[in-house]
Design a protein around this motif. Sequence first.
Motif, mmCIF file in Angstrom:
data_model
loop_
_atom_site.group_PDB
_atom_site.id
_atom_site.type_symbol
_atom_site.label_atom_id
_atom_site.label_comp_id
_atom_site.label_asym_id
_atom_site.label_seq_id
_atom_site.Cartn_x
_atom_site.Cartn_y
_atom_site.Cartn_z
ATOM 1 N N ARG A 34 0.811 -1.220 0.000
ATOM 2 C CA ARG A 34 0.000 0.000 0.000
ATOM 3 C C ARG A 34 0.847 1.274 0.000
ATOM 4 N N LEU A 35 2.077 1.176 0.416
ATOM 5 C CA LEU A 35 2.937 2.369 0.397
ATOM 6 C C LEU A 35 4.122 2.101 -0.536
ATOM 7 N N PRO A 36 3.864 2.097 -1.829
ATOM 8 C CA PRO A 36 4.952 1.754 -2.761
ATOM 9 C C PRO A 36 6.020 2.839 -2.818
ATOM 10 N N GLU A 37 7.153 2.458 -3.391
ATOM 11 C CA GLU A 37 8.286 3.366 -3.496
ATOM 12 C C GLU A 37 7.909 4.605 -4.323
ATOM 13 N N ALA A 38 8.289 5.768 -3.821
ATOM 14 C CA ALA A 38 7.990 7.006 -4.559
ATOM 15 C C ALA A 38 9.089 7.270 -5.575
ATOM 16 N N GLU A 39 8.706 7.862 -6.698
ATOM 17 C CA GLU A 39 9.703 8.256 -7.697
ATOM 18 C C GLU A 39 10.445 9.499 -7.193
ATOM 19 N N LEU A 40 11.700 9.573 -7.501
ATOM 20 C CA LEU A 40 12.472 10.768 -7.117
ATOM 21 C C LEU A 40 12.053 11.922 -8.031
ATOM 22 N N PRO A 41 11.518 13.028 -7.472
ATOM 23 C CA PRO A 41 11.112 14.125 -8.362
ATOM 24 C C PRO A 41 12.325 14.727 -9.091
#
Lengths: 236, 305
Positions: free
Chosen positions: B58-65
């Motif tokens: 449910r809390l997948p890895e975020a992309e680096l902006p």
Amino acid sequence: MKKNNSKNIKDIAKEEVLSPEILPENDEFSESDENLAEDNPLDKLNQAELDARKRDFEAEAIPHMKLLYNYALRMTGDQLEADDLVQDTFMRAFRFFHKFERGTNCKAWLFRIMKNCYINKYRKTKKEPSKVDYEDVQNFYDSIRDDVVDPNDLEHKVFSNLLDDELMSALNSLQDDYKTVVILCDLEGLSYEEIAEFLDVPIGTVRSRLHRGRKILQKKLQDYAKARGYSVESMA
Amino acid sequence: MGLNTTTFNIDELITSYADNQITDPETKKQIEDLLEKDQKLYAKYRSEVLTRDLLRNRLPEAELPAATYSKVILSIDNLVAESKKKYSAAGNLQTAAAEYPSFWQSIKQAFTEKFIGVPRYAFAVLAFVIIGGLVVFSGGKKTRNPYILTGKESSIMIQALNSFHKVVKGEVKPQLTSSNAAEIEKFVMEKAHFDPYVPEIENYKLAGVVCNEYHGQELAHIIYQDNDGQMIYIFQVPITAMIKKNLDLPEDVHNEITKAKYYMCDEVDENDCTMTLWYKDNNVCASMTTMPKQEMYTTFTRFNK
């Protein structure tokens, strides 16, 4: 895990006692910005040395930015603060890159800098949500009944109906020490060994914090489920 | 604690087992036997796996902006540039100390011997004449911003200032006249290929947008107006333009934005306009307005939340 084939599991468990870790208040990376401005190690380098440092740093450190960003995002719970934390970490790392031993784990080195940046700068000013005490959760788990057949299907159903915000909020309710290992293990997928190296603590401490952190999370998630009208009595 | 230490640590070993971190086959087997026999322990194990999987799924890895990446790279570039400057300045000072007499000796020499005949004083006098000329030329009004005074064409500040003047004089007309933020965003995405920041500004209405290029770098200019015709103009370009060196910002300005989240200055032109620079999402934004600085500060802090 210690290798000890002849010992009983209970003996192994006894040996790996909790080692309470106190984070260093000050180290080489936790200097104030004023000190850094006054005595910037970069100012001693000539142009060629500066270019070489930048090249090396881009090859060694920059590739780990995504992992650090994710950790920062989970720790701060805010995109802007995560952005600042990543920037502070990399600035400090670049200034002190001469202290990084080539051939060692750069990811772990950067992580330690980020942890110190977070402690020094962000945690002091951050409004922290009320933290859940492990002792309460421990009592809660003491009461787990022996006659429970399989609470997990129900737990699974209830948990899967929780909102992402509730999940984030539960994660944020953990103390930083627990939150860190839960993030690194469950969200970043790092091994206990790697986490131990990152945090500079024994593997037993990682395991203990992870266990406690998850237990607190379970309790918190059940509280949310209860508040939303789910019956969680049978899960306990 | 309710449980004794031994039981407590077995719970922790269950954690290791759930994470597949037990490498010793014998220990693994002992845990599996225990789980088979002890229903309560098995329930704890399942519950632990469930919690872990819930977090993972449910809390997948975020992309680096891209903006975060760009800001870090830019800041490192600036650190290197600053240190290079300091290093060469230190080198020059050492050379100067060896070659030239002390400050007081120089003053004495300058006033007792030739004045204009000494090249370094000639430069000082020339600089004084130029600055004096600029002050006179600008009607002896307030000092202009040093970054604008010395800025090159590739400076975002200069670009914003020049474009704003063209818009005010009517030399540049909106390519799209619209008060709809979604339409403006769509237009910029199509024409300039980046996602612009189109805030709602209290008491101001969106008037339109212009997109153009500077040396191949796509830019957007968003225009707002109030009922009295007062304008807020926002120049926008992706932060990556600075990495590619298509456009730039003075180091000090970048540092100020990084530290304070924005840089604001007035007296940027003969009309005492106010300029504000900040990073938003993946873009660098530079706004221009005839509003006084204090008023713009209030407006800016309201719309840029």
